[in-house]
Scaffold this active site. Structure first.
Site, PDB file in Angstrom:
ATOM      1  N   HIS A  78       0.825  -1.208   0.000  1.00  0.00           N
ATOM      2  CA  HIS A  78       0.000   0.000   0.000  1.00  0.00           C
ATOM      3  C   HIS A  78       0.858   1.255   0.000  1.00  0.00           C
ATOM      4  O   HIS A  78       0.546   2.235  -0.642  1.00  0.00           O
ATOM      5  CB  HIS A  78      -0.900   0.012   1.236  1.00  0.00           C
ATOM      6  CG  HIS A  78      -2.069  -0.879   1.080  1.00  0.00           C
ATOM      7  ND1 HIS A  78      -2.289  -1.980   1.869  1.00  0.00           N
ATOM      8  CD2 HIS A  78      -3.073  -0.862   0.187  1.00  0.00           C
ATOM      9  CE1 HIS A  78      -3.371  -2.591   1.467  1.00  0.00           C
ATOM     10  NE2 HIS A  78      -3.872  -1.940   0.450  1.00  0.00           N
TER      11      HIS A  78
ATOM     12  N   ARG B 258     -11.027  -1.640 -11.536  1.00  0.00           N
ATOM     13  CA  ARG B 258     -11.008  -2.639 -10.456  1.00  0.00           C
ATOM     14  C   ARG B 258     -12.348  -2.561  -9.724  1.00  0.00           C
ATOM     15  O   ARG B 258     -12.507  -1.761  -8.799  1.00  0.00           O
ATOM     16  CB  ARG B 258      -9.878  -2.347  -9.475  1.00  0.00           C
ATOM     17  CG  ARG B 258      -8.466  -2.635  -9.998  1.00  0.00           C
ATOM     18  CD  ARG B 258      -7.443  -2.365  -8.905  1.00  0.00           C
ATOM     19  NE  ARG B 258      -6.156  -2.962  -9.158  1.00  0.00           N
ATOM     20  CZ  ARG B 258      -5.078  -2.294  -9.590  1.00  0.00           C
ATOM     21  NH1 ARG B 258      -5.153  -1.008  -9.815  1.00  0.00           N
ATOM     22  NH2 ARG B 258      -3.933  -2.936  -9.767  1.00  0.00           N
TER      23      ARG B 258
ATOM     24  N   ARG C 129     -12.892  -5.119 -15.104  1.00  0.00           N
ATOM     25  CA  ARG C 129     -12.414  -6.393 -14.587  1.00  0.00           C
ATOM     26  C   ARG C 129     -13.455  -6.905 -13.584  1.00  0.00           C
ATOM     27  O   ARG C 129     -13.821  -6.179 -12.650  1.00  0.00           O
ATOM     28  CB  ARG C 129     -11.058  -6.149 -13.903  1.00  0.00           C
ATOM     29  CG  ARG C 129     -10.288  -7.397 -13.591  1.00  0.00           C
ATOM     30  CD  ARG C 129     -10.105  -7.788 -12.174  1.00  0.00           C
ATOM     31  NE  ARG C 129      -9.747  -6.881 -11.159  1.00  0.00           N
ATOM     32  CZ  ARG C 129      -8.501  -6.666 -10.716  1.00  0.00           C
ATOM     33  NH1 ARG C 129      -7.485  -7.226 -11.273  1.00  0.00           N
ATOM     34  NH2 ARG C 129      -8.304  -5.882  -9.697  1.00  0.00           N
TER      35      ARG C 129
ATOM     36  N   GLU D 134      -2.493 -13.503 -15.558  1.00  0.00           N
ATOM     37  CA  GLU D 134      -1.844 -13.271 -14.264  1.00  0.00           C
ATOM     38  C   GLU D 134      -1.113 -14.517 -13.785  1.00  0.00           C
ATOM     39  O   GLU D 134      -0.375 -14.478 -12.818  1.00  0.00           O
ATOM     40  CB  GLU D 134      -2.889 -12.880 -13.214  1.00  0.00           C
ATOM     41  CG  GLU D 134      -3.651 -11.640 -13.597  1.00  0.00           C
ATOM     42  CD  GLU D 134      -4.498 -11.099 -12.471  1.00  0.00           C
ATOM     43  OE1 GLU D 134      -4.092 -10.119 -11.845  1.00  0.00           O
ATOM     44  OE2 GLU D 134      -5.570 -11.685 -12.203  1.00  0.00           O
TER      45      GLU D 134
ATOM     46  N   ASP E 269       0.418  -9.629 -10.340  1.00  0.00           N
ATOM     47  CA  ASP E 269       0.225 -11.039  -9.975  1.00  0.00           C
ATOM     48  C   ASP E 269       1.097 -11.957 -10.818  1.00  0.00           C
ATOM     49  O   ASP E 269       1.619 -12.943 -10.310  1.00  0.00           O
ATOM     50  CB  ASP E 269      -1.256 -11.434 -10.102  1.00  0.00           C
ATOM     51  CG  ASP E 269      -2.021 -11.053  -8.845  1.00  0.00           C
ATOM     52  OD1 ASP E 269      -1.514 -11.342  -7.748  1.00  0.00           O
ATOM     53  OD2 ASP E 269      -3.096 -10.452  -8.962  1.00  0.00           O
TER      54      ASP E 269
ATOM     55  N   ARG F  24       3.547 -10.924  -3.168  1.00  0.00           N
ATOM     56  CA  ARG F  24       3.733  -9.534  -3.576  1.00  0.00           C
ATOM     57  C   ARG F  24       3.687  -8.555  -2.408  1.00  0.00           C
ATOM     58  O   ARG F  24       4.042  -7.386  -2.553  1.00  0.00           O
ATOM     59  CB  ARG F  24       2.680  -9.157  -4.637  1.00  0.00           C
ATOM     60  CG  ARG F  24       1.263  -9.160  -4.165  1.00  0.00           C
ATOM     61  CD  ARG F  24       0.285  -9.061  -5.329  1.00  0.00           C
ATOM     62  NE  ARG F  24      -0.237  -7.732  -5.524  1.00  0.00           N
ATOM     63  CZ  ARG F  24      -1.210  -7.420  -6.375  1.00  0.00           C
ATOM     64  NH1 ARG F  24      -1.738  -8.359  -7.149  1.00  0.00           N
ATOM     65  NH2 ARG F  24      -1.643  -6.198  -6.506  1.00  0.00           N
TER      66      ARG F  24
ATOM     67  N   CYS G   1      -1.803  -4.039 -17.677  1.00  0.00           N
ATOM     68  CA  CYS G   1      -2.457  -3.126 -16.741  1.00  0.00           C
ATOM     69  C   CYS G   1      -1.860  -3.221 -15.336  1.00  0.00           C
ATOM     70  O   CYS G   1      -2.349  -2.602 -14.412  1.00  0.00           O
ATOM     71  CB  CYS G   1      -3.960  -3.368 -16.690  1.00  0.00           C
ATOM     72  SG  CYS G   1      -4.378  -5.012 -16.078  1.00  0.00           S
TER      73      CYS G   1
END
Ligand code: PEP
Ligand code: MG
Length: 572
Positions: free
Chosen positions: A188, A290, A326, A415, A439, A449, A497
């Site tokens: 984040h 998203r 998505r 992904e 991903d 990740r 993306c």
């Protein structure tokens, strides 16, 4: 001279003084009492004075902050002024003989527990009480308050990692650069730094060896921090400041390469508010919507009507343009109570994203109904894709569900290494693919990740990841795709993306590998467009070939940087 290196997550070059994030305030010992001979009344009187000082500091900070950060600071300042905490603590000193710091600590616990007992909104305020309590204790002890340092001069902030509450008060006008010793490139903290345009480096082990007050040069394009500040560093930093004052511009219309080739540059969004910002930044459309942000923090699935309204509100900002929606990406770091199993031992490899529709098909089918309804209401051209696809039958199933509703084009996210390697079969069954490099990197490198300790693996410059991007483009070509046609008319197009698309050097590599469009946070559009404009397609292909053939991620990045002098000139 000392130099530390971490993972560059948001570019920029600055010179500044290190200030480290203050550690959490330590709990005063349970048996800390007033020293012999101390006057309890005088000691107790220190508490409201300390609370008033904390309140004044928070109000001063609130005045300088804006938006959400300002609201948080104002609310915390108000909490510091609340007499309940001071009065309870006062009693513990006068009648209990406790030290003022211990008294405030216990009073804070009491008030926080009481709020927790009330539940709902009041329970959420318990955290604020504990924060205020820690600040008053620090004030009583003459220590630095917890959190982001409160100095007048702008500084280079160092931290282990930032808590979400700290990120809300991160003020780019005071913080010149952010360096953390933990945290991954997809954490984040990293994502927020990119959104704010704040130069940032994560996973810089050893950074805490620099004492507060050390002057350093930070190159957040390269990921280095040094205390040997040279004349050249001053020139670099001045050039970066100049770039901030006269930012790069992007007027839309695709990224145009030096030979005139156009690459579609799109934006990543999570809401209608983001869509508005993306349109203002001249994005050619949306490459990743998203949708799960609408679902997070919900106990139940939002109704089809509510979803329709939310999608239509985002579409409204892109009339006549492509908006890639998505479908819900629940699970792993985005659990949803009504859809995912919280007890999975390994959620990143579990029933996440498209896979949730196997057990509970209705959530996906309702969402597709809502997207189809929103498409009817708007002039945007929605493209729909599913995340976390691995096998060709999954793609066929998803595409069939889209076709039933007239949703076209229908595509998938690449992904998983499985989807990349078998891209020809996936693209034979669907209309387009979009590579989620965040991903794809975690699954290719088998590196979570979110883990700072694996940041060097979790890097989209890894040649293995680039080889899978190449394999995806080759698969699309085998299925009839046009890897070198960058307009919207390309057959079976492949986009990217993930965060990699917003890294200007990588953007060149991705185009050279055959990717048709790039989607990124709107803030990255000008830098990506500027760097793309300096290369021809032939040069991009040559740099891409060097990157894929490199031995390490560092070698790949260095080779591309050497071939793209503009990156160094702009400090990107
Ligand atoms: C990705 O994985 O690259 C991606 C774009 O999806 P998210 O970051 O939302 O998982
Ligand atoms: Mg993803």
């Amino acid at each position: 001279m000392s130099q530390y290196t971490g993972v560059a997550v948001s570019p920029g070059r600055v010179i500044g003084t290190i200030r480290s994030m203050a550690p959490p305030v330590a709990e005063p010992p349970v048996d800390e009492t007033l020293p012999a001979g101390a006057d309890p009344a005088a000691e107790a009187a220190r508490i409201p004075a300390a609370a008033a000082a904390v309140q004044a500091t928070l109000n001063r900070l609130a005045e300088r902050a804006s938006g959400e950060g300002r609201k948080i600071l104002q609310a915390t300042a108000q909490m510091a002024a609340d007499p309940a905490l001071s009065q309870t603590a006062h009693g513990f000193v006068v009648s209990g003989g406790k030290s003022p710091a211990r008294a405030v600590w216990e009073a804070g616990d009491q008030v926080a527990s009481m709020l927790e007992g009330l539940g709902g909104y009041m329970a959420e305020r318990a955290t604020d009480v504990r924060d205020v309590r820690a600040r008053i204790v620090a004030e009583l002890r003459g220590e630095q308050p917890p959190g982001i340092p409160e100095t007048e001069e702008p500084f280079v902030l160092t931290a282990i990692d930032l808590a979400p509450a700290d990120t809300a008060t991160l003020d780019p006008s005071r913080v010149l650069a952010l360096i953390t010793s933990d945290g991954g490139p997809q954490s984040h903290t990293a994502i927020l730094a990119r959104q704010l345009g704040l130069p940032a480096i994560v996973a810089a082990k050893g950074i805490h060896q620099f004492p507060d007050g050390t002057e350093v040069f930070v190159d957040a394009g390269l990921g280095t921090i040094t205390d040997e500040v040279t004349e050249e560093h001053h020139r670099f930093a001045e050039a970066w400041t100049e770039l901030q004052n006269n930012p790069l511009t992007y007027e839309g219309g695709g990224g145009v390469l030096a030979d005139g080739t156009r690459v579609q540059l799109l934006a990543n969004i999570g809401s209608a508010a983001d869509a508005e910002k993306a349109a203002a930044a001249h994005a050619d459309g949306v490459g990743l919507f998203r949708t799960e942000f609408l679902f997070l923090d919900r106990e139940d699935e939002p109704s089809i009507e509510e979803q329709t309204a939310a999608y239509a509100a985002a579409f409204a900002h892109f009339p006549g343009k492509k908006v890639v929606v998505r479908t819900i990406d629940a699970g792993a770091d985005k659990p949803l109570p009504f859809l995912t199993d919280a007890d999975e031992p390994n959620p990143a490899l579990g029933v996440r994203a498209y896979r949730t529709s196997w057990e509970k098909p209705s959530v996906l089918s309702h969402q597709l109904d809502a997207i189809a309804a929103a498409a009817e209401l708007s002039e945007a051209r929605p493209w729909v894709m599913a995340p976390m696809i691995a096998t060709a039958p999954e793609t066929e199933d998803f595409v069939a569900q889209c076709r039933e509703r007239g949703l076209e084009p229908a595509g998938i996210m690449v992904e998983t290494p499985a989807a990349a390697i078998t891209a020809d079969r996936h693209l034979a069954a669907c209309d387009f693919a979009s590579i989620g490099t965040n991903d794809l990197t975690q699954y290719t490198m088998a590196a979570d990740r979110q883990l700072g300790s694996l940041a060097h693996l979790n890097n989209p410059w890894q040649p293995a990841v680039l080889a899978l991007v190449k394999a995806t483009c080759e698969g699309a070509r085998a299925a009839g795709g046009d890897p070198e046609s960058f307009g919207e008319s390309a057959n079976k197009p492949v986009g990217v993306c993930g965060e990699a698309a917003g890294d200007p050097g990588l953007a060149v590599v991705l185009v050279g590998l055959g990717v048709n469009s790039l989607s990124m946070t709107p803030r990255s559009l000008p830098a990506v467009a500027t760097v793309l404009s300096t290369v021809t397609l032939a040069q991009a292909k040559d740099l891409a070939a060097q990157a894929v053939a490199a031995r390490t991620a560092e070698d790949a990045s260095n080779a591309v940087r050497a071939g793209l002098p503009i990156l160094g000139e702009l400090g990107l």
